[in-house]
Design an enzyme around this catalytic site. Structure first.
Site, PDB file in Angstrom:
ATOM      1  N   PHE A   1     -23.739  -5.837  18.765  1.00 21.83           N
ATOM      2  CA  PHE A   1     -23.639  -5.646  17.138  1.00 21.83           C
ATOM      3  C   PHE A   1     -24.308  -6.166  16.501  1.00 21.83           C
ATOM      4  CE2 PHE A   1     -20.898  -2.288  15.521  1.00 21.83           C
ATOM      5  CZ  PHE A   1     -20.559  -1.864  16.352  1.00 21.83           C
TER       6      PHE A   1
ATOM      7  N   ARG B   1     -25.814  -6.059   8.421  1.00 21.85           N
ATOM      8  CA  ARG B   1     -25.572  -4.965   7.405  1.00 21.85           C
ATOM      9  C   ARG B   1     -26.569  -4.652   6.225  1.00 21.85           C
ATOM     10  NH1 ARG B   1     -20.050  -2.119   9.392  1.00 21.85           N
ATOM     11  NH2 ARG B   1     -20.968  -1.711  11.811  1.00 21.85           N
TER      12      ARG B   1
ATOM     13  N   LEU C   1     -21.333   9.069   9.093  1.00 24.92           N
ATOM     14  CA  LEU C   1     -21.638   7.819   9.466  1.00 24.92           C
ATOM     15  C   LEU C   1     -22.263   7.812  11.075  1.00 24.92           C
ATOM     16  CD1 LEU C   1     -21.848   4.904   9.096  1.00 24.92           C
ATOM     17  CD2 LEU C   1     -19.206   4.208  11.257  1.00 24.92           C
TER      18      LEU C   1
ATOM     19  N   ARG D   1     -19.482  -8.142   5.533  1.00 25.70           N
ATOM     20  CA  ARG D   1     -19.101  -8.107   7.099  1.00 25.70           C
ATOM     21  C   ARG D   1     -19.871  -8.499   8.176  1.00 25.70           C
ATOM     22  NH1 ARG D   1     -16.443  -3.896  10.122  1.00 25.70           N
ATOM     23  NH2 ARG D   1     -16.836  -2.402   8.635  1.00 25.70           N
TER      24      ARG D   1
ATOM     25  N   GLN E   1     -20.701  -3.126   1.133  1.00 21.02           N
ATOM     26  CA  GLN E   1     -21.441  -2.714   2.743  1.00 21.02           C
ATOM     27  C   GLN E   1     -22.233  -1.304   2.296  1.00 21.02           C
ATOM     28  OE1 GLN E   1     -20.172  -3.336   6.737  1.00 21.02           O
ATOM     29  NE2 GLN E   1     -21.389  -4.994   6.556  1.00 21.02           N
TER      30      GLN E   1
ATOM     31  N   HIS F   1     -19.927   1.582   2.941  1.00 19.27           N
ATOM     32  CA  HIS F   1     -19.614   2.455   3.972  1.00 19.27           C
ATOM     33  C   HIS F   1     -17.738   1.411   3.917  1.00 19.27           C
ATOM     34  CE1 HIS F   1     -18.379   2.774   8.011  1.00 19.27           C
ATOM     35  NE2 HIS F   1     -18.290   1.128   8.146  1.00 19.27           N
TER      36      HIS F   1
ATOM     37  N   GLU G   1     -23.511   1.394  14.358  1.00 20.42           N
ATOM     38  CA  GLU G   1     -24.541   0.469  14.348  1.00 20.42           C
ATOM     39  C   GLU G   1     -23.999   0.056  16.558  1.00 20.42           C
ATOM     40  OE1 GLU G   1     -24.232  -2.846  11.804  1.00 20.42           O
ATOM     41  OE2 GLU G   1     -24.063  -3.774  13.248  1.00 20.42           O
TER      42      GLU G   1
ATOM     43  N   HIS H   1     -23.687   0.669   4.655  1.00 20.34           N
ATOM     44  CA  HIS H   1     -23.978   0.852   6.068  1.00 20.34           C
ATOM     45  C   HIS H   1     -25.360   1.561   6.108  1.00 20.34           C
ATOM     46  CE1 HIS H   1     -23.954   1.695  10.794  1.00 20.34           C
ATOM     47  NE2 HIS H   1     -23.183   1.631  10.398  1.00 20.34           N
TER      48      HIS H   1
HETATM   49  C1  LIG Z   1     -16.868   6.008   9.997  1.00 20.08           C
HETATM   50  C2  LIG Z   1     -16.646   4.893   9.523  1.00 20.08           C
HETATM   51  C3  LIG Z   1     -16.673   4.256  10.851  1.00 20.08           C
HETATM   52  C4  LIG Z   1     -16.404   2.494  11.241  1.00 20.08           C
HETATM   53  N1  LIG Z   1     -16.714   1.702  12.433  1.00 20.08           N
HETATM   54  C5  LIG Z   1     -15.848   0.641  12.438  1.00 20.08           C
HETATM   55  C6  LIG Z   1     -16.517   0.443  14.406  1.00 20.08           C
HETATM   56  O1  LIG Z   1     -16.572   0.480  14.426  1.00 20.08           O
HETATM   57  N2  LIG Z   1     -15.847  -1.339  13.536  1.00 20.08           N
HETATM   58  C7  LIG Z   1     -15.416  -1.892  12.729  1.00 20.08           C
HETATM   59  O2  LIG Z   1     -14.636  -3.553  12.989  1.00 20.08           O
HETATM   60  N3  LIG Z   1     -15.060  -1.229  11.839  1.00 20.08           N
HETATM   61  C8  LIG Z   1     -15.094   0.184  11.750  1.00 20.08           C
HETATM   62  N4  LIG Z   1     -14.788   0.895  10.170  1.00 20.08           N
HETATM   63  C9  LIG Z   1     -14.639   0.294   9.111  1.00 20.08           C
HETATM   64  C10 LIG Z   1     -12.903  -0.035   9.489  1.00 20.08           C
HETATM   65  O3  LIG Z   1     -12.352   1.501  10.374  1.00 20.08           O
HETATM   66  C11 LIG Z   1     -11.971   0.204   8.481  1.00 20.08           C
HETATM   67  O4  LIG Z   1     -12.117  -0.792   7.716  1.00 20.08           O
HETATM   68  C12 LIG Z   1     -10.263   0.155   9.082  1.00 20.08           C
HETATM   69  O5  LIG Z   1      -9.907   1.285   9.898  1.00 20.08           O
HETATM   70  C13 LIG Z   1      -9.683   0.143   7.443  1.00 20.08           C
HETATM   71  O6  LIG Z   1      -8.373   0.442   8.230  1.00 20.08           O
HETATM   72  P1  LIG Z   1      -6.832   0.489   7.088  1.00 20.08           P
HETATM   73  O7  LIG Z   1      -5.977   0.102   8.237  1.00 20.08           O
HETATM   74  O8  LIG Z   1      -7.029  -0.858   6.275  1.00 20.08           O
HETATM   75  O9  LIG Z   1      -6.607   1.924   6.201  1.00 20.08           O
HETATM   76  P2  LIG Z   1      -7.152   3.318   6.803  1.00 20.08           P
HETATM   77  O10 LIG Z   1      -6.956   3.730   8.476  1.00 20.08           O
HETATM   78  O11 LIG Z   1      -8.142   3.323   5.844  1.00 20.08           O
HETATM   79  O12 LIG Z   1      -5.489   3.867   6.363  1.00 20.08           O
HETATM   80  C14 LIG Z   1      -4.671   3.258   5.067  1.00 20.08           C
HETATM   81  C15 LIG Z   1      -3.718   4.002   5.177  1.00 20.08           C
HETATM   82  O13 LIG Z   1      -3.434   4.132   3.635  1.00 20.08           O
HETATM   83  C16 LIG Z   1      -2.628   5.256   4.013  1.00 20.08           C
HETATM   84  N5  LIG Z   1      -2.887   5.106   2.171  1.00 20.08           N
HETATM   85  C17 LIG Z   1      -3.532   5.314   1.450  1.00 20.08           C
HETATM   86  N6  LIG Z   1      -3.275   5.017  -0.031  1.00 20.08           N
HETATM   87  C18 LIG Z   1      -1.917   6.070  -0.432  1.00 20.08           C
HETATM   88  C19 LIG Z   1      -0.413   5.821  -1.343  1.00 20.08           C
HETATM   89  N7  LIG Z   1      -1.074   5.662  -2.284  1.00 20.08           N
HETATM   90  N8  LIG Z   1      -0.035   5.986  -0.693  1.00 20.08           N
HETATM   91  C20 LIG Z   1       0.488   6.373   0.813  1.00 20.08           C
HETATM   92  N9  LIG Z   1      -0.721   6.107   2.151  1.00 20.08           N
HETATM   93  C21 LIG Z   1      -1.257   5.931   1.641  1.00 20.08           C
HETATM   94  C22 LIG Z   1      -3.539   6.821   4.336  1.00 20.08           C
HETATM   95  O14 LIG Z   1      -2.806   7.486   3.828  1.00 20.08           O
HETATM   96  C23 LIG Z   1      -3.698   5.978   5.391  1.00 20.08           C
HETATM   97  O15 LIG Z   1      -2.776   6.224   6.075  1.00 20.08           O
HETATM   98  C24 LIG Z   1     -15.472   1.887  10.256  1.00 20.08           C
HETATM   99  C25 LIG Z   1     -15.052   2.180   8.627  1.00 20.08           C
HETATM  100  C26 LIG Z   1     -15.714   4.126   8.371  1.00 20.08           C
HETATM  101  C27 LIG Z   1     -15.513   4.446   7.421  1.00 20.08           C
END
Ligand SMILES: Cc1cc2nc3c(=O)[nH]c(=O)nc-3n(C[C@H](O)[C@H](O)[C@H](O)COP(=O)(O)OP(=O)(O)OC[C@H]3O[C@@H](n4cnc5c(N)ncnc54)[C@H](O)[C@@H]3O)c2cc1C
Length: 602
Positions: free
Chosen positions: A124, A291, A257, A403, A245, A358, A260, A247
């Site tokens: 990666f 990135r 997306l 990142r 970031q 991203h 990578e 992507h």
């Molecule tokens: C398309 C894509 C691919 C990716 N691929 C990778 C990868 O391969 N490897 C890697 O390390 N990272 C990757 N990332 C980054 C990584 O996936 C994210 O940074 C990470 O999953 C975020 O997780 P989180 O738990 O912080 O929030 P999220 O998974 O975004 O969850 C947020 C939660 O908060 C809740 N929420 C938000 N606001 C409120 C509110 N006001 N009230 C109640 N609930 C609320 C939502 O409902 C949800 O349940 C990727 C990101 C994207 C967009």
């Protein structure tokens, strides 16, 4: 019926977690297992959180397929962060990586396997062996559906541990008492439109990123930065928000997306001459440079007229040489995305891509236990009692100014677990909850009633679209001082428009217009934090590249315009008065030697 103090229901928990993505559910699992009474709120069903979309993998130096250890991972992450990451947090994360991945494996996570049964790992961007010498295979993957597999695994374990989920509940505001301690949150139940108060000894924000402040984004529509908005309104600063970031490989025109992991498996980027141009910019890592670096190279190619297509405005990602078998086995979702979003069969022809927003490196400042920290007198890291943050909404800071791919899923697991452990240790179940302040729900009532009482005004989506267009234009891959300054003025003007949003339909039951309007209150905090912090940072670092401050790469003191003497520090933005402050970067790891700043070449 209007919203008043008299029609608010109250519930009490040991811990309330806002967000059921990877970070929220890793923390809730730890807490439910410890026997605490935990409520997890989510705007959507837990397994629809954005973590489900993560494709490429989780970074951990298992060394299953090439020699590796956490020191290399630590070095890569510090360098990837362009020396803005806090090295104590980075050491903490990289050392725990193998353990949290094995934890997940033991919970039943369906990782891809090597013939000897160990977890499959792919190369990666920015991940190397022997301190930058060659790419390493560090990304633990389940095909290109790693986040999907991880989120479902965590949800199942939480169901088993009897975590309480409040699905389709939107948290609105933090409740802080006179001493500044957080004692609960207000939340809107979407189905009924009712306002609730959830009291808790501890509130943990795990609301994910704010990628929807930009017009072209790989992020889910729900990623509106709600936790950041809640923190900002409650007087807590947002850290390093200028660092976003891009992507390199979002599908041109669609924003979806392409992981990578494509380049990890051997895909290459090509310009209109059919040239693999990354060989010129990054002789060692080539297409697998970090990135920020690859995105800038792509934009440079386009700027210099070597973009592809009729308007010369995109780059091609070539995968067909990997062979159909590898593509269907390792990148099945990428194949489907190609067909559905670009009408391209990637086993036969290259696919048009452009750098697309991203990930936010900044967020709510925390320490390595997930405790939210703020400035108090001369203390830059004073703990806010009762409040934690983990995941993309937080800034611990392991990602600094840029990142590395796979380090976010890792961040969710390491700090989700760490916060869970810390809360379990200090959340004293025999102690009564602190009393709620008399004005507990006032801010939320004011927001709800403002919307309900406005008989004329703008549609929330018009204001939101204008915020997104302004951010896209003024805070892109390459920034200029003049354009950022213009962006600051535009976003300030948009803030007053947010105050005049009106609802055409004021019904209570599943009124998504009300939800969207409330989200705009959060978008504007994140957008203003970003543009104001960006315009103030007079250097280039990581993802923040400003034409005005670019300097030749052969200047060892200030590579590419990085100004360590004046700007190796974290930005803190306060909503009140849109004020900025700064704090030092922690260059001291926990046990090993610090990685001193140097030129970032690949
Ligand atoms: C398309 C894509 C691919 C990716 N691929 C990778 C990868 O391969 N490897 C890697 O390390 N990272 C990757 N990332 C980054 C990584 O996936 C994210 O940074 C990470 O999953 C975020 O997780 P989180 O738990 O912080 O929030 P999220 O998974 O975004 O969850 C947020 C939660 O908060 C809740 N929420 C938000 N606001 C409120 C509110 N006001 N009230 C109640 N609930 C609320 C939502 O409902 C949800 O349940 C990727 C990101 C994207 C967009």
């Amino acid at each position: 019926m209007s919203y008043t103090k008299n029609n608010i229901t109250k519930r009490k928990f040991d811990v309330v977690i806002i967000g059921a993505g990877g970070s929220g559910m890793r923390a809730s699992l730890q807490l439910s297992r410890a026997g605490l009474n935990v409520a997890v709120l989510s705007k959507v069903f837990p397994t629809r959180s954005h973590t489900v979309a993560a494709q490429g993998g989780i970074g951990a130096s298992l060394g299953n397929m090439s020699e590796d250890n956490w020191h290399y991972h630590f070095y890569d992450t510090v360098k990837g962060s362009d020396w803005l990451g806090d090295q104590d947090a980075i050491e903490f994360m990289c050392r725990q990586a193998p353990e949290v991945v094995y934890d997940l494996e033991h919970m039943g996570m369906p990782f891809d396997r090597n013939p000897d049964g160990t977890i499959y790992q792919r190369p990666f961007g920015g991940h190397t062996a022997n301190y930058g010498e060659k790419p390493v295979q560090r990304a633990c993957a389940a095909a290109d559906r790693t986040g999907h597999a991880m989120l479902h695994t965590l949800y199942q374990q939480n169901v088993k541990a009897r975590t309480s989920f409040f699905v389709e509940w939107m948290a609105l505001d933090l409740i802080r008492d006179a001493e500044g301690d957080v004692v609960g949150v207000t939340a809107l139940e979407m189905e009924t439109g009712e306002l609730h108060i959830l009291e808790a000894r501890t509130v943990l924000l795990a609301t994910g990123g704010a990628g929807r402040i930009f017009a072209a984004s790989t992020n889910a529509f729900i990623n509106t930065g709600d936790g950041l908005g809640m923190a900002a309104r409650a007087g807590i600063p947002l850290q390093d928000m200028e660092f976003w970031q891009f992507h390199p490989t979002g599908v041109a025109g669609a924003g979806v997306l392409l992981t990578e992991g494509c380049r990890g498996e051997g895909a290459i980027l090509m310009n209109s001459n059919g040239e693999r141009f990354m060989e010129r910019y990054a002789p060692t890592l080539k297409d697998l440079a970090p990135r920020d670096f690859v995105s800038r190279c792509m934009d440079q190619e386009i700027k210099e007229g070597r973009g592809c297509g009729p308007n010369k405005d995109y780059i091609l990602l070539k995968l067909d040489h990997l062979g159909a078998e590898t593509i269907h086995k390792r990148l099945p979702s990428v194949y489907e995305i190609g067909v559905n979003f670009a009408n391209v069969d990637i086993t036969k022809e290259p696919i048009p891509v452009v750098p697309t927003i991203h990930y936010q490196m900044g967020g709510i400042p925390t320490n390595i236990h997930g405790q939210v920290v703020t400035q108090q007198g001369s203390d830059d890291r004073a703990v806010v009692n009762g409040l934690y943050a983990v995941g993309e909404c937080s800034c611990v800071s392991v990602h600094g100014a840029n990142r590395l791919g796979t380090n976010s899923l890792l961040d969710l697991l390491v700090f989700g677990r760490a916060a869970g452990n810390h809360i379990a240790e200090y959340n004293n179940r025999s102690k009564a909850h602190k009393p709620l302040p008399a004005d507990a729900a006032d801010r939320s009532l004011e927001r709800l009633n403002r919307l309900d009482n406005a008989s004329t005004g703008e549609y929330s989506q018009d204001v939101a679209n204008d915020i997104r267009a302004a951010m896209q234009l003024h805070a892109g891959v390459f920034r200029t001082q003049a354009s950022m300054d213009e962006g600051v003025a535009k976003i300030a003007a948009l803030r007053s428009r947010v105050g005049s949003i009106a609802l055409k339909d004021q019904s209570k039951i599943f009124n998504t217009a009300r939800i969207e309007a409330l989200e705009v209150d959060n978008l504007i905090e994140c957008a203003q934090a970003t543009i104001v912090s960006a315009a103030a940072r007079k250097e280039c670092r990581g993802a923040h590249t400003v034409d005005d401050y670019e300097r030749p790469t052969d200047d060892p003191v200030a590579p590419m315009g990085r100004d360590d003497a004046n700007w190796m520090k974290h930005t803190l933005w306060y909503s009140e008065g849109s004020r900025l402050s700064y704090k030092s970067v922690n260059l001291k790891p926990l046990t090993v030697d610090s990685v001193p700043p140097k030129v970032r070449t690949f």
